[in-house]
Design an enzyme around this catalytic site. Structure first.
Site, PDB file in Angstrom:
ATOM      1  N   SER A  13      -6.729  -0.606   1.518  1.00 39.34           N
ATOM      2  CA  SER A  13      -7.511  -0.179   0.372  1.00 39.34           C
ATOM      3  C   SER A  13      -6.606   0.292  -0.753  1.00 39.34           C
ATOM      4  CB  SER A  13      -8.421   0.972   0.781  1.00 39.34           C
ATOM      5  OG  SER A  13      -7.631   2.083   1.170  1.00 39.34           O
ATOM      6  N   LYS A  14      -7.135   0.233  -1.951  1.00 41.59           N
ATOM      7  CA  LYS A  14      -6.270   0.524  -3.100  1.00 41.59           C
ATOM      8  C   LYS A  14      -5.867   1.986  -3.215  1.00 41.59           C
ATOM      9  CE  LYS A  14     -10.026   0.555  -6.527  1.00 41.59           C
ATOM     10  NZ  LYS A  14     -10.490  -0.142  -7.742  1.00 41.59           N
ATOM     11  N   ARG A  15      -6.562   2.857  -2.562  1.00 39.44           N
ATOM     12  CA  ARG A  15      -6.178   4.261  -2.606  1.00 39.44           C
ATOM     13  C   ARG A  15      -4.931   4.518  -1.764  1.00 39.44           C
ATOM     14  NH1 ARG A  15      -7.022   4.902  -6.560  1.00 39.44           N
ATOM     15  NH2 ARG A  15      -9.031   5.003  -7.592  1.00 39.44           N
ATOM     16  N   LYS A  16      -4.757   3.704  -0.762  1.00 36.28           N
ATOM     17  CA  LYS A  16      -3.655   3.945   0.162  1.00 36.28           C
ATOM     18  C   LYS A  16      -2.546   2.898   0.108  1.00 36.28           C
ATOM     19  CE  LYS A  16      -6.794   6.268   3.320  1.00 36.28           C
ATOM     20  NZ  LYS A  16      -7.498   6.234   4.609  1.00 36.28           N
ATOM     21  N   ASN A  17      -2.741   1.885  -0.699  1.00 36.59           N
ATOM     22  CA  ASN A  17      -1.788   0.789  -0.711  1.00 36.59           C
ATOM     23  C   ASN A  17      -1.936  -0.001  -2.003  1.00 36.59           C
ATOM     24  OD1 ASN A  17       0.170  -0.746   0.664  1.00 36.59           O
ATOM     25  ND2 ASN A  17      -1.030  -0.595   2.518  1.00 36.59           N
TER      26      ASN A  17
END
Length: 487
Positions: A257-261
RNA sequence: GCCCCCAUCGUCUAGCUCGGCCCAGGACGCCGGAUUCUCAUUCCGGUAACAGGGGUUCAAAUCCCCUUGGGGGUACCA
């Protein structure tokens, strides 16, 4: 599972929402590799049935990104073929027709339940710790009730009438048989009240019409596949083979996911990851070429492709390994090729610098780059004197007066070098150290900073040669003054 | 909650389909060393895993079951 490879037709079917996603590249890569290996057709289909979230920009970004990676499709929105169009919003009329068909043959029914009732239903089910799902209220509606509601223009959806008993199963190429009990399968909405199809209907109808032979998609679809199987049956259509790829994961193993990667393909491109490295890395995430090899090209993946070497478990997306791979690809190129890539793909602003000069600089930085965007960063000092603190000039465990002393002593030597080349400079500096009893590191560090303005730089003498005597002496003088002011 | 999928070093994996060649091999990372004007590169060396428990078998990382753990799904989103 008989692999009928006569007529392989596969598709990548992204939704055009937000930034172009690495997951799209990942799934597309596998579709592509399998199709090309089998001499089949790779199709790009845009699944934009969610009108509020889909955007044209996103669609364009997806196509641009896939093309950048070299995953060119044979049929798609801008490459029309017989079963087109390839954008679901342009196939609007088709789906309601098929929904109607299902209504007629009794495989589906109209549901007049409001979203409020549905939400409340779900809530009580959760509270009672019962499985969630539609309770089938509208299944029992009589003909007259339905007509009445329709006459009053009550909005309705069309739901799949899932058999109350029995089970539904399918063969997954890399997972084997997967079975679900029918009571656990929800009466899925097929057509929304706005007349648009849901993913499930559109997907099945299009896959059939486009004669898709293998549905290759991510693991997150495993649970909805039985609904699709039921749909194929309801239509009386032959079903494609199903293959569910493992999901890319964050470090904590959750779905990427964009929050984590970093997840946007644009990000990888801007950062300067080479497409061959990214592709290679993505391939590694779900497949192995066998033996003890991990570097391979797209073409090699295509020729060696087989589902036997595909894996089921979800890989953690590890940027460190990508960095390494990218470096490997960077180092494998000739300085000439590398420079071409950097210039052509717009990673440098130094486009008016003579190519010969850039090339000689390239030879010094190539081994030090992990991504293409680092090029400009690492060569800035060749073209401009960068600000730095006098402190920076001071070697480890030494002080300002020592530094001033070294620089002072160095002055004549530098000015005396006639032939300003790497070789003579090195000779001169070595002689200087020996005669004066200096440690090299104590001399080279201040000089390095004086010349490059940085403690970390390209090799000193090569750099000095490229900069030229005049520029070097100016920089040297500035360093001396900096030191004096300090002291 | 319910359903489904998955399970080898920190990470990516080979081996598992056809049990023995595996007291488990490679790569990234990390640590140490060599080369070296910094940083890199390159080259050596090291660290570290078959989730647990039951079976089956002469023999299990490989087959079966259970447990545990992780993930996904559970929408008129895809």
């Amino acid at each position: 599972m008989s692999q009928k490879l006569q007529n392989v037709r596969v598709r990548s079917a992204p939704s055009p929402t937000g930034d172009p996603h690495v997951g799209t590249a990942y799934v597309s890569l596998f579709n592509y590799a399998f199709a090309k290996n089998a001499g089949g057709t790779f199709i790009l289909r845009i699944e934009d049935t969610d009108r509020s979230r889909s955007s044209k920009e996103s669609e364009e970004a997806i196509m641009r990104s896939l093309r950048w990676l070299g995953l060119e499709w044979d049929e798609g929105p801008d490459k029309e073929g017989d079963p087109g169009p390839y954008r679901q919003s342009e196939r609007f009329g088709i789906y309601s027709k098929y929904g109607q068909k299902l209504l007629e043959n009794g495989s589906a029914y109209r549901c007049f339940c409001t979203s409020e009732r549905l939400a409340a239903l779900r809530k009580t089910q959760q509270a009672q710790k019962r499985p969630t799902g539609y309770d089938g209220l509208c299944r029992a509606l009589g003909e007259d009730e339905i007509e009445q509601k329709m006459a009053q223009n009550e909005p309705y959806t069309i739901r799949l009438k899932v058999p109350a008993e029995g089970e539904t199963s399918y063969e997954d190429y890399i997972r084997g048989t997967i079975t679900f009990r029918n009571p656990e399968i929800d009466d899925q909405v097929l057509l929304k009240s706005d007349g648009f199809p849901t993913y499930h209907l559109a997907n099945v109808v299009d896959d059939h019409l486009m004669e898709i032979s293998h549905v290759i998609r991510a693991e997150e679809w495993i649970t909805s596949t039985p609904k699709h199987v039921l749909l194929y049956n309801a239509f009386g259509w032959e079903q494609p083979a199903f293959i569910h790829l493992p999901l890319l994961r964050n470090k904590d193993k959750s779905k990427i996911s964009k929050r984590k990667n970093p997840v946007s393909l644009d990000w990888y491109r801007e950062k300067g990851y080479l497409k061959e490295a990214l592709l290679n890395f993505l391939a590694l995430m779900g497949w192995s070429i066998g033996a003890e090899r991990e570097k391979f090209t797209l073409q090699e993946m295509v020729t060696h492709f087989s589902w036997e070497r595909a894996k089921k478990s979800g890989p953690v997306f590890d940027l460190q390994k990508l960095d390494w791979l990218n470096g490997e690809y960077i180092r494998a190129m000739s300085p000439d090729e590398l420079l071409d890539r950097i210039v052509e793909e717009g990673y440098t602003d130094y486009t008016d610098v003579p190519r010969r000069k850039l090339l000689s600089i390239m030879e010094l930085v190539q081994d030090r780059m992990k991504t293409l965007s680092e090029f400009d960063e690492s060569i800035g000092f060749f073209f401009a004197r960068e600000p730095y603190d006098a402190e920076t000039l001071i070697p480890k465990k030494k002080d300002a007066s020592f530094t001033a002393e070294v620089l002072e002593a160095l002055k004549d030597t530098l000015e005396g070098v006639e032939d300003w080349t790497t070789e003579s400079l090195e000779q001169a500096l070595q002689a200087f150290c020996e005669e004066g009893g200096w440690k090299r590191r104590d001399v080279y560090m201040p000089l390095r900073v004086a010349i490059t303005c940085r403690r970390v730089s390209t090799p000193l003498f090569e750099t000095m040669e490229i900069l030229g005597k005049k520029e070097c002496l100016v920089r040297f003088q500035e360093a001396v003054e900096k030191c004096e002011n300090k002291g």
